[in-house]
Design an enzyme around this catalytic site. Structure first.
Site, mmCIF file in Angstrom:
data_model
loop_
_atom_site.group_PDB
_atom_site.id
_atom_site.type_symbol
_atom_site.label_atom_id
_atom_site.label_comp_id
_atom_site.label_asym_id
_atom_site.label_seq_id
_atom_site.Cartn_x
_atom_site.Cartn_y
_atom_site.Cartn_z
ATOM 1 N N LEU A 432 0.837 -1.207 0.000
ATOM 2 C CA LEU A 432 0.000 0.000 0.000
ATOM 3 C C LEU A 432 0.863 1.245 0.000
ATOM 4 O O LEU A 432 0.514 2.261 -0.582
ATOM 5 C CB LEU A 432 -0.866 0.033 1.262
ATOM 6 C CG LEU A 432 -1.979 -0.979 1.380
ATOM 7 C CD1 LEU A 432 -2.573 -0.923 2.764
ATOM 8 C CD2 LEU A 432 -3.047 -0.685 0.343
ATOM 9 N N GLY A 433 1.961 1.179 0.698
ATOM 10 C CA GLY A 433 2.816 2.357 0.793
ATOM 11 C C GLY A 433 4.180 1.953 1.301
ATOM 12 O O GLY A 433 4.350 0.904 1.910
ATOM 13 N N LYS A 454 1.618 -3.189 9.004
ATOM 14 C CA LYS A 454 2.802 -2.326 8.952
ATOM 15 C C LYS A 454 4.032 -3.140 9.300
ATOM 16 O O LYS A 454 4.109 -3.747 10.367
ATOM 17 C CB LYS A 454 2.589 -1.183 9.939
ATOM 18 C CG LYS A 454 3.703 -0.177 10.032
ATOM 19 C CD LYS A 454 3.150 1.174 10.505
ATOM 20 C CE LYS A 454 3.825 1.673 11.754
ATOM 21 N NZ LYS A 454 3.277 2.930 12.247
ATOM 22 N N ASP A 551 1.964 14.258 17.344
ATOM 23 C CA ASP A 551 2.409 14.400 15.954
ATOM 24 C C ASP A 551 1.201 14.598 15.040
ATOM 25 O O ASP A 551 1.045 13.879 14.055
ATOM 26 C CB ASP A 551 3.255 13.185 15.545
ATOM 27 C CG ASP A 551 4.112 13.473 14.313
ATOM 28 O OD1 ASP A 551 4.212 14.661 13.927
ATOM 29 O OD2 ASP A 551 4.670 12.518 13.740
#
Ligand SMILES: *[C@@H]1O[C@H](CO)[C@@H](O)[C@H](O)[C@H]1NC(C)=O
Ligand SMILES: *[C@@H]1O[C@H](CO)[C@@H](O)[C@H](O)[C@H]1NC(C)=O
Ligand SMILES: *[C@@H]1O[C@H](CO)[C@@H](O)[C@H](O)[C@H]1NC(C)=O
Ligand SMILES: *[C@@H]1O[C@H](CO)[C@@H](O)[C@H](O)[C@H]1NC(C)=O
Ligand SMILES: *[C@@H]1O[C@H](CO)[C@@H](O)[C@H](O)[C@H]1NC(C)=O
Ligand SMILES: *[C@@H]1O[C@H](CO)[C@@H](O)[C@H](O)[C@H]1NC(C)=O
Ligand SMILES: *[C@@H]1O[C@H](CO)[C@@H](O)[C@H](O)[C@H]1NC(C)=O
Ligand SMILES: *[C@@H]1O[C@H](CO)[C@@H](O)[C@H](O)[C@H]1NC(C)=O
Ligand SMILES: *[C@@H]1O[C@H](CO)[C@@H](O)[C@H](O)[C@H]1NC(C)=O
Ligand SMILES: *[C@@H]1O[C@H](CO)[C@@H](O)[C@H](O)[C@H]1NC(C)=O
Ligand SMILES: *[C@@H]1O[C@H](CO)[C@@H](O)[C@H](O)[C@H]1NC(C)=O
Length: 746
Positions: A432-433, A454, A551
């Site tokens: 996906l990335g 991830k 963040d």
């Protein structure tokens, strides 16, 4: 019905224990010749039922008058309009039944009429912050309590949220369909409010009402049945602290009307006026009466004294003595009874017993050693198996999870086979990335759920804590606008995190990259801003302890299939204990979003998140990137550029074209001013996330063009299925060195 039933049960518990408390009749509790009970409930002085039997208020007022009514055929004890279920003099507390607040909506999101607040204004009562909790029940609800501590207005609040009925767990009130939070200390004249962020529109099919109430902590057990219950106006037990007089102990002691009796002591409340009396140690009874505190005979009840079977207990005023039985004497300084040697030598039987004892002891030691050997062998086998698990912080995680007893069940530990299957052995087609931090894969679990997995490039030992941190924090968060962590896998050399799959990319992409598919209208922008604000408000007021995201930026805001905003990436987040107002750390964050005050002091406060949110608001308004070299030198950073333009009255020159065209001028001005306040250089002057939510809520019209918007969603969804566009789920790993979370100084 469920709500109703539980209330009845709660009332019953009250009745039963007050009967138990009432059986303690050995001490007088009221003034002489005064009635001391109403039904089963004991009414101790300074409270009283008739003139001359209660303590007169400072100016002849009647705060301590209790009414005993018998209109329903059963005696009811009342203060004003409220039912009293328990009064304790030693702790200075009273239990009163208070009304819950209800907040209901019809299917189009219109708020239905609600009952007016009934306030308890008796000035002697302060709500107990140790015994009660503020609770919100509902899937799109928040509760707040507002009151005065020494004339200063203070709040406490929490948000409960869920997406479906299956999200909630009976008995668990930690944010999912139910939340609870502490009551501020010293609160008087308080009001409780139930509100909703989205007017229950997304959850209306199973949850139409939110409930807000204060309740004795030990009397509440959440059940999913409350979510579907029709509205009911019910009373719940709440504990109050009370005081007498209008002065603290120091001054009160010299007054003629000081009433603490013999063998009692005066105690000041932490906040507010007045004092209360307490029997000193070893005494009990009613400290407000002349000879109310009476000596406890510790020897009568075994649990009240420490005397051993070799000792004789002798009561004395305020305490007791343990004397040794005959044939023993008290050995100083340990104060234990030892046999009196002079009374006779040890018999041979004792030597025999010692001998047998020794043999048994040796046998016992041998068998223990054998068992231990076996255990150690088994242990080493398991150790080998769990090598990776351990190396990856599995133990740290387990410890963390077990110290937060809630929600362990929500974080799944996947085994590595499962995830290999889900991603076709991490096939390239599933990516996906990708970034400096690692890779995100799309996967399908065996139950059909689509997830984002991830996989980090490396985890250095120093980052282990941060990695575990993200798991622990995310596992405690349930909010529609926060990316959900489903689980993790620690059995591989490099651990994997499994998130819910968020299909539509990041807010950054929609704002700063060419995107014709889905136009970000002004209404959408307002909605997204409100959703992010709601999520941050939720995190800052989280049930157990506030969470600072640390963040916030547009690349960390993902959009789901309905274009709802989801806040992601908790790699740098921190849980904060209730009393902590800031955390001191190495400065981390993203340049352009970083609170300048935090940068200078290294102290991250909730207002630092507010600053970053302010930058996102400005991005939404202007469509500009937070840092851009195309702007002039002093305008490099978007916040400076924005503040400057506001000062020069050029707001409308820097707005995004879409915003300029579509928006209502007044709305833009309100949002811009809100952004300006969020970006104030002094953190204390920035609004809290609660205030931000209220203001954004005020702008968003109830009508919201819902239908139009849903059509758009649908069209966009179809398109994506067809084209197989790739999406990014989460932006950065937990490496301090990753590009997205490091600071680049200008
Ligand atoms: C009433 O107060 C007493 C003394 O604090 C306590 O022991 C008892 O549990 C209370 N009863 C209820 C119903 O709370
Ligand atoms: C309170 O005041 C009334 C008259 O104002 C008096 O009759 C009564 O005895 C007083 N009560 C106490 C407990 O002092
Ligand atoms: C009682 O009355 C006096 C004078 O009228 C006033 O100064 C004082 O504040 C009053 N006290 C309370 C507790 O109301
Ligand atoms: C309350 O009223 C009922 C009937 O109305 C009566 O039987 C009962 O004795 C009363 N109880 C008290 C404590 O007055
Ligand atoms: C919801 O309430 C509003 C305002 O009272 C009303 O206009 C609308 O028709 C109601 N919707 C439904 C479905 O009852
Ligand atoms: C609380 O309410 C009472 C009655 O309305 C009022 O007299 C009192 O001043 C209020 N106290 C505070 C701290 O607002
Ligand atoms: C709360 O309810 C749940 C399920 O109904 C039950 O398992 C749990 O023991 C209850 N807890 C308390 C403290 O009553
Ligand atoms: C929770 O308890 C209620 C009854 O109190 C029951 O109807 C419901 O199914 C339970 N929900 C869950 C998720 O166990
Ligand atoms: C109270 O009275 C005692 C003795 O009469 C005196 O020493 C003390 O200073 C007084 N305290 C106050 C606060 O007035
Ligand atoms: C305090 O307690 C002692 C012992 O029980 C008793 O003798 C004494 O009278 C008490 N003092 C007062 C003022 O009641
Ligand atoms: C018993 O002894 C322990 C330790 O000395 C002490 O902490 C405790 O308060 C004692 N309990 C009683 C009832 O005196």
């Amino acid at each position: 019905m469920g709500f109703h039933r539980i209330l009845v049960r709660l009332t019953w518990v009250g009745v039963i224990s007050s009967v138990m408390a009432a059986t303690d009749t050995q001490f007088p509790s009221a003034l002489p010749d005064c009635p001391d009970r109403c039904g089963d409930l004991q009414i101790p002085y300074p409270f009283g039922l008739t003139e001359g039997c209660y303590l007169n208020g400072t100016n002849g007022t009647t705060e301590f008058l209790i009414a005993c009514e018998n209109s329903s055929g059963k005696p009811e004890t009342k203060t004003g309009d409220f039912l009293v279920t328990n009064i304790s003099v030693q702790e200075g507390q009273i239990e009163i039944m208070m009304y819950s607040r209800i907040d209901c909506y019809n299917s189009t999101g219109t708020r239905l009429p609600h009952e007016p607040q009934r306030m308890l204004t008796n000035p002697i009562f302060t709500i107990s912050h140790t015994k009660n909790k503020l609770v919100s029940v509902g899937c799109d609800s928040f509760a707040y309590v507002k009151g005065f501590r020494n004339d200063k207005l203070i709040y406490s609040s929490c948000i409960s949220d869920c997406e479906s009925k299956s999200d909630v767990v009976n008995g668990s009130c930690s944010g999912n369909g139910c939340c609870q939070t502490d009551i501020p200390e010293g609160l008087k004249n308080f009001t409780v409010h139930a509100r909703s962020l989205n007017n229950h529109q997304y959850v209306w099919d199973f949850n139409r009402c939110g409930y807000a109430f204060i309740i004795r902590e030990d009397k509440f057990n959440f059940s999913s049945a409350y979510l579907t219950t029709p509205r009911k106006y019910k009373t719940l037990p709440v504990v109050f602290d009370w005081t007498i007089g209008s002065e603290k102990c120091d001054l009160a002691r010299n007054k003629s009307n000081y009433i603490c009796g013999g063998n009692s002591t005066c105690v000041d409340p932490k906040y507010g006026s007045g004092y209360r009396c307490e029997c000193i140690k070893g005494y009990r009874g009613n400290p407000y009466l002349d000879h109310g505190c009476q000596d406890i005979d510790e020897c009568k009840v075994k649990d009240n004294n420490n005397c051993t079977s070799k000792q004789k207990c002798v009561n004395k005023p305020g305490s007791y003595d343990c004397l040794c039985n005959e044939g023993y004497y008290m050995a100083e300084p340990e104060r234990v009874c030892v046999p009196d040697r002079s009374a006779g030598k040890s018999s041979p039987a004792i030597y025999l017993a010692v001998g047998i004892g020794t043999i048994l002891g040796v046998l016992f030691l041998i068998s223990i050693t054998l068992v231990l050997c076996k255990v150690i062998k088994k242990r080493s086998e398991i150790k080998l198996k769990k090598k990776f698990f351990k190396k990856n912080g599995g133990l740290l995680l387990e410890r963390q999870l077990s110290s937060n007893e809630n929600n362990v069940q929500n974080t799944k530990l996947f085994n590595s086979k499962e995830l290999e299957k889900a991603t076709d052995n991490f096939s390239k087609s599933r990516i996906l990335g990708k970034g400096g931090y690692g890779t995100v894969f799309k996967g399908m679990l065996s139950d059909g759920r689509i997830v984002a997995i991830k996989k980090c490039n490396t985890v250095h030992k120093g980052n282990l804590k941060q990695f575990i941190n993200e798991i622990v924090i995310l596992s405690q968060i349930f909010h529609r606008n926060v990316v959900k962590l489903i689980g993790c896998c620690l059995e591989r050399e490099i651990p994997l995190l499994v998130y819910e799959f968020i299909p539509n990319g990041t807010l950054f992409q929609y704002l700063h990259e060419e995107n014709e598919d889905f136009p970000l209208t002004w209404d959408m922008r307002l909605k997204i801003a409100t959703e992010i604000a709601g999520a941050l408000f939720y995190l800052h007021s989280a049930a157990a302890s506030p969470i600072y995201h640390r963040d916030i930026k547009s690349t960390n805001i993902l959009l789901d299939e309905k274009y709802r905003a989801k806040v992601a990436d908790f790699g740098t987040s921190k849980l904060v204990t209730i009393d902590q107002t800031h955390v001191t750390t190495l400065v981390q964050g993203t340049f352009g979003y970083l609170d300048p005050e935090y940068f200078q002091t290294s102290q991250f406060t909730e207002k630092s998140d507010v600053y970053s949110f302010g930058v996102v608001l400005v991005e939404l308004l202007t469509g500009e990137k937070p840092v851009s070299s195309t702007r002039s030198e002093e305008g490099r950073s978007l916040s400076a550029y924005f503040i400057h333009s506001m000062k020069e009255n050029h707001l409308f020159d820097i707005l995004d074209d879409r915003v300029k065209k579509e928006s209502d001028k007044e709305e833009v001005i309100i949002v811009a001013n809100l952004a300006k306040r969020c970006l104030h250089l002094n953190g204390k002057k920035r609004p809290t996330m609660r205030e931000v939510v209220f203001e954004l809520q005020g702008i968003r019209k109830a009508s919201d063009d819902q239908q139009n918007y849903e059509e758009l969603q649908y069209a966009r969804h179809e398109e994506i299925e067809a084209s197989g566009v790739s999406f990014t789920s989460t932006q950065s790993c937990f490496e301090i060195a990753s590009s997205s979370s490091s600071i680049v100084l200008p």
